[in-house]
Write an enzyme that holds these catalytic residues in place. Structure first.
Site: not given
Length: 348
Positions: A9-11, A149, A315
């Site tokens: 559900s996140g980026y 990142c 990133n």
């Protein structure tokens, strides 16, 4: 091949799914989220509407084992430890996008994260997921831990200089700029406080420093210490690392370019930037959005014997989901560019 994404559900989970739905060798069979069980995936990740009709499931190890050959874990740091262990013990291949298995030493977790890893005997089962440095190990791995990142962006610029004894390893300073998506998708600072900023955060002891030190020390064959200071800037995606180093060998610019070409000339996702004309004379994250490339360049400050190695990436791509897909391709014997043949988006 059947894959699942835990924490979709996140980026980072969403970006991983964006790449997977277009991968020629992959079927997504299960996605999990604690807070969105039963909801359609596209309601949480709107960009995926029309690409999949999957719904979020609860985390269920038996179902993941039955449905998946490989699982991506894209959950918050500290959450992945038990999930990864449970899947590993069931024989599933895992690509972990958290920090929970990046460091190979328990003491390093104490230092950089301030917590005692609950499964230190599993740390050395993980391969650090940078194919440009560990491709052969990744091919044989069951568990790959994707790098941070800023860590991967910096170390790709520094690795050739360390390997060839070009720079003083006692004086390396990494100045990083990163976009807001690096902070994750949770509720955070109001737009009025975030817009237009160039804001230092963790100017000393940022946890990605531990990864850089681990990998560069392995290359050098001795302990290396790195000073790193990140800054949040007013972009959504992108990293620029200005890596300040001091030369211990006299080398001309053309010799340094030759060294970088010898190191990365065959790499699909590392580009060397050395144009004398136009807008793109040095690496710039604006020209990398949506791609898995890491661009590398440098400049020489002869008056101070300083070599400034510059590196840039997206990133969420090379710094997260793109590296995850690249690692999957290496692990599973696919073409390394499968699912990653995207030119950067411009303008953005």
């Amino acid at each position: 091949m059947k894959v699942g994404v835990v924490g979709a559900s996140g980026y980072v989970g969403g970006e991983t799914l964006r790449l997977l739905v277009n991968h020629p060798n992959v079927e997504i069979t299960m996605v999990t989220s604690r807070q969105h069980v039963g909801e359609y995936l596209h309601r949480v990740q709107p960009s995926l509407k029309g690409f999949t009709d999957l719904t979020f499931s609860e985390l269920d190890y038996d179902k993941l084992t039955d449905k998946c050959d490989l699982v991506f874990t894209a959950v918050p740091h500290g959450t992945a430890t038990e999930i990864v262990k449970a899947l590993y013990d069931r024989g599933i291949k895992i690509i972990d996008l958290s920090a929970d298995y990046r460091l190979h030493d328990q003491d390093a977790y104490d230092k950089w994260y301030g917590w005692e890893h609950p499964h230190p005997d599993y740390l050395n089962k993980s391969v650090f997921g940078v194919p440009e440095l560990h491709r052969e190990e990744i091919k044989k791995a069951q568990l790959v831990s994707c790098p941070g990142c800023m860590a991967v962006t910096s170390m790709l610029a520094l690795a050739p200089l360390i390997r060839n004894n070009i720079i003083d390893t006692d004086h390396i300073v990494v100045d990083s700029k990163i976009g807001s998506s690096g902070a994750g998708s949770g509720s955070g600072t109001a737009h009025a406080m975030r817009a237009g900023v160039i804001r230092p955060y963790k100017p000393a002891k940022h946890r990605h420093t531990g990864e850089i030190e681990q990998e560069l020390s392995e290359i050098a064959g001795k302990k290396i210490h790195v000073s790193m200071s990140p800054h949040a800037v007013d972009v959504v995606r992108g990293i620029l690392c200005t890596n300040h180093t001091f030369m211990q060998k006299d080398m001309e610019e053309k010799e340094l370019w030759k060294l970088y070409r010898q190191t990365y000339g065959e790499e699909k996702f590392v580009r060397l930037i050395r144009d004398k004309k136009g807008l793109y004379k040095f690496p710039d994250p604006k020209f990398l959005v949506g791609s898995n490339f890491c661009d590398i360049g440098f400049d020489l400050d002869e008056d101070n014997n300083r070599l400034i190695a510059l590196s840039a990436s997206d990133n969420l791509m090379k710094g997260a989901a793109g590296s995850a897909i690249q690692n999957m391709n290496v692990m599973c014997g696919f073409d390394e560019m499968d699912g990653l043949r995207y030119t950067p988006l411009t303008p953005v």
